[in-house]
Motif scaffolding. Structure first.
Motif, mmCIF file in Angstrom:
data_model
loop_
_atom_site.group_PDB
_atom_site.id
_atom_site.type_symbol
_atom_site.label_atom_id
_atom_site.label_comp_id
_atom_site.label_asym_id
_atom_site.label_seq_id
_atom_site.Cartn_x
_atom_site.Cartn_y
_atom_site.Cartn_z
ATOM 1 N N GLN A 38 0.588 -1.074 -0.121
ATOM 2 C CA GLN A 38 0.023 0.090 -0.081
ATOM 3 C C GLN A 38 1.062 1.138 -0.097
ATOM 4 O O GLN A 38 1.581 1.531 0.941
ATOM 5 N N VAL A 39 0.728 2.158 -1.193
ATOM 6 C CA VAL A 39 1.657 3.247 -1.234
ATOM 7 C C VAL A 39 0.683 4.590 -1.103
ATOM 8 O O VAL A 39 -0.153 4.915 -1.780
ATOM 9 N N THR A 40 1.063 5.159 -0.008
ATOM 10 C CA THR A 40 0.120 6.432 0.390
ATOM 11 C C THR A 40 0.656 7.658 0.434
ATOM 12 O O THR A 40 1.817 7.867 1.143
ATOM 13 N N PRO A 41 0.423 8.530 -0.568
ATOM 14 C CA PRO A 41 0.902 9.886 -0.755
ATOM 15 C C PRO A 41 0.806 10.729 0.595
ATOM 16 O O PRO A 41 -0.079 10.640 1.219
ATOM 17 N N SER A 42 1.921 11.454 0.861
ATOM 18 C CA SER A 42 1.803 12.256 1.963
ATOM 19 C C SER A 42 1.891 13.978 1.781
ATOM 20 O O SER A 42 1.174 14.671 1.849
ATOM 21 N N THR A 43 3.292 14.064 1.026
ATOM 22 C CA THR A 43 3.214 15.705 0.393
ATOM 23 C C THR A 43 3.760 15.626 -1.015
ATOM 24 O O THR A 43 4.466 14.578 -1.344
ATOM 25 N N ALA A 44 3.780 16.434 -1.693
ATOM 26 C CA ALA A 44 4.076 16.755 -3.173
ATOM 27 C C ALA A 44 5.345 17.112 -3.029
ATOM 28 O O ALA A 44 5.982 17.508 -2.130
ATOM 29 N N PHE A 45 6.102 16.639 -4.175
ATOM 30 C CA PHE A 45 7.650 16.967 -4.373
ATOM 31 C C PHE A 45 7.895 17.371 -5.692
ATOM 32 O O PHE A 45 7.268 16.664 -6.544
ATOM 33 N N SER A 46 8.657 18.184 -5.799
ATOM 34 C CA SER A 46 9.032 18.816 -7.342
ATOM 35 C C SER A 46 10.203 19.508 -7.336
ATOM 36 O O SER A 46 10.498 20.351 -6.360
ATOM 37 N N ALA A 137 8.706 4.022 -8.744
ATOM 38 C CA ALA A 137 8.242 4.569 -10.365
ATOM 39 C C ALA A 137 6.529 4.264 -10.326
ATOM 40 O O ALA A 137 6.199 3.278 -10.146
ATOM 41 N N GLN A 138 6.196 5.476 -10.747
ATOM 42 C CA GLN A 138 4.661 5.307 -10.808
ATOM 43 C C GLN A 138 4.449 4.383 -12.382
ATOM 44 O O GLN A 138 3.110 3.715 -11.915
ATOM 45 N N SER A 139 5.080 4.545 -13.089
ATOM 46 C CA SER A 139 4.761 3.600 -14.444
ATOM 47 C C SER A 139 6.148 2.880 -14.929
ATOM 48 O O SER A 139 7.162 3.263 -14.433
ATOM 49 N N GLU A 140 5.701 2.187 -15.780
ATOM 50 C CA GLU A 140 6.985 1.493 -16.586
ATOM 51 C C GLU A 140 7.856 2.619 -17.427
ATOM 52 O O GLU A 140 9.144 2.443 -17.284
ATOM 53 N N ALA A 141 7.244 3.662 -17.942
ATOM 54 C CA ALA A 141 8.010 4.696 -18.549
ATOM 55 C C ALA A 141 8.836 5.427 -17.549
ATOM 56 O O ALA A 141 10.068 5.647 -18.078
ATOM 57 N N GLU A 156 14.416 17.178 -13.787
ATOM 58 C CA GLU A 156 13.237 17.922 -13.085
ATOM 59 C C GLU A 156 12.348 16.605 -12.717
ATOM 60 O O GLU A 156 11.982 15.741 -13.534
ATOM 61 N N ILE A 157 12.004 16.703 -11.537
ATOM 62 C CA ILE A 157 11.175 15.582 -10.894
ATOM 63 C C ILE A 157 9.811 16.113 -10.496
ATOM 64 O O ILE A 157 9.821 17.070 -9.760
ATOM 65 N N ILE A 189 7.975 8.687 -7.936
ATOM 66 C CA ILE A 189 8.225 9.718 -8.975
ATOM 67 C C ILE A 189 7.138 9.313 -10.063
ATOM 68 O O ILE A 189 6.890 8.396 -10.619
ATOM 69 N N ASN A 190 6.447 10.329 -10.235
ATOM 70 C CA ASN A 190 5.195 10.572 -11.223
ATOM 71 C C ASN A 190 5.992 10.669 -12.600
ATOM 72 O O ASN A 190 5.337 10.288 -13.811
ATOM 73 N N SER A 191 6.700 11.590 -12.566
ATOM 74 C CA SER A 191 7.460 12.043 -13.930
ATOM 75 C C SER A 191 8.938 12.651 -13.549
ATOM 76 O O SER A 191 9.227 13.316 -12.609
ATOM 77 N N ILE A 192 9.721 12.184 -14.555
ATOM 78 C CA ILE A 192 11.268 12.648 -14.593
ATOM 79 C C ILE A 192 11.762 13.115 -16.063
ATOM 80 O O ILE A 192 11.518 12.175 -16.832
ATOM 81 N N THR A 193 12.216 14.105 -16.123
ATOM 82 C CA THR A 193 13.041 14.672 -17.317
ATOM 83 C C THR A 193 14.279 15.036 -17.315
ATOM 84 O O THR A 193 14.590 15.876 -16.413
#
Length: 196
Positions: A38-46, A137-141, A156-157, A189-193
């Motif tokens: 169970q993965v429960t988000p707590s605070t945003a990160f960027s 990782a949020q997704s395989e990508a 950028e994360i 991580i939802n997205s990383i560029t």
């Protein structure tokens, strides 16, 4: 002797190729991961960060692990949801100057950082710019982008700090070492560029 050296070099090349391109990196799109954790988000990160180090982590040798995480309850080690650790810097220094000023190593899931001929006030400032994270990782990508990260990359994360629990046992997964007098954390991580 020459054949032995060639064989050793080929073996090392195969290990490198496996770790770069074929090593399994779990992600939250795998049903087996979500059946076990169970993965429960707590605070945003960027933010934008310099990657100082990336290390793979495996389940402990004492853990008997099935061949795939789709077995419900079969995976009780954090490595089955997060098997990469990153040491990130939010400062403007480049990788070479940080390598000249800091020495880092990893035990368990966290990096330890020591100074190299740096005044203690400057060392404390550099430590304050570091993020010591175990990555989900949020997704395989996203997992594939994380796999290709190298020391010295600027990225950028977008993501979230998370709490992770075993669904079967209710166990909360924490990290074991400290940096900046606070535990290293688990980051989804939802997205990383990569920034050029």
């Amino acid at each position: 002797m020459q054949k032995l050296l060639i064989a050793a070099a080929l073996f090392a090349l195969m290990l490198w190729i496996w770790s770069e391109y074929f090593r399994a990196i779990p992600n939250l799109q795998q049903t087996g991961v979500l059946k076990n954790f169970q993965v429960t988000p707590s605070t945003a990160f960027s933010g934008q960060y310099l990657v100082l180090d990336k290390r793979y982590y495996s389940a402990s040798g004492r853990t008997l692990h099935p061949a795939s995480p789709t077995v419900v309850g079969g995976f009780q080690d954090l490595a089955y949801v997060s098997n990469i650790d990153l040491l990130l810097s939010s400062g403007s220094a480049d990788i070479q100057s940080l390598e000249d000023q800091l020495d880092w190593s990893q035990q368990n899931r966290c990096f330890s950082v020591k100074e190299k001929k740096v005044p203690s006030t400057q060392f404390e400032q550099l430590k304050a710019e570091l993020q010591n994270v175990s990555v989900i990782a949020q997704s395989e990508a996203v997992a594939n982008r994380i796999r290709r990260l190298k020391s010295g990359d600027r990225v950028e994360i977008q993501g979230e700090w998370v709490d992770v629990h075993s669904i079967k046992t209710g166990k909360s997964y924490n990290t074991f070492n400290v940096l900046n007098k606070k535990p290293c954390h688990i980051l989804k991580i939802n997205s990383i560029t990569r920034i050029k």
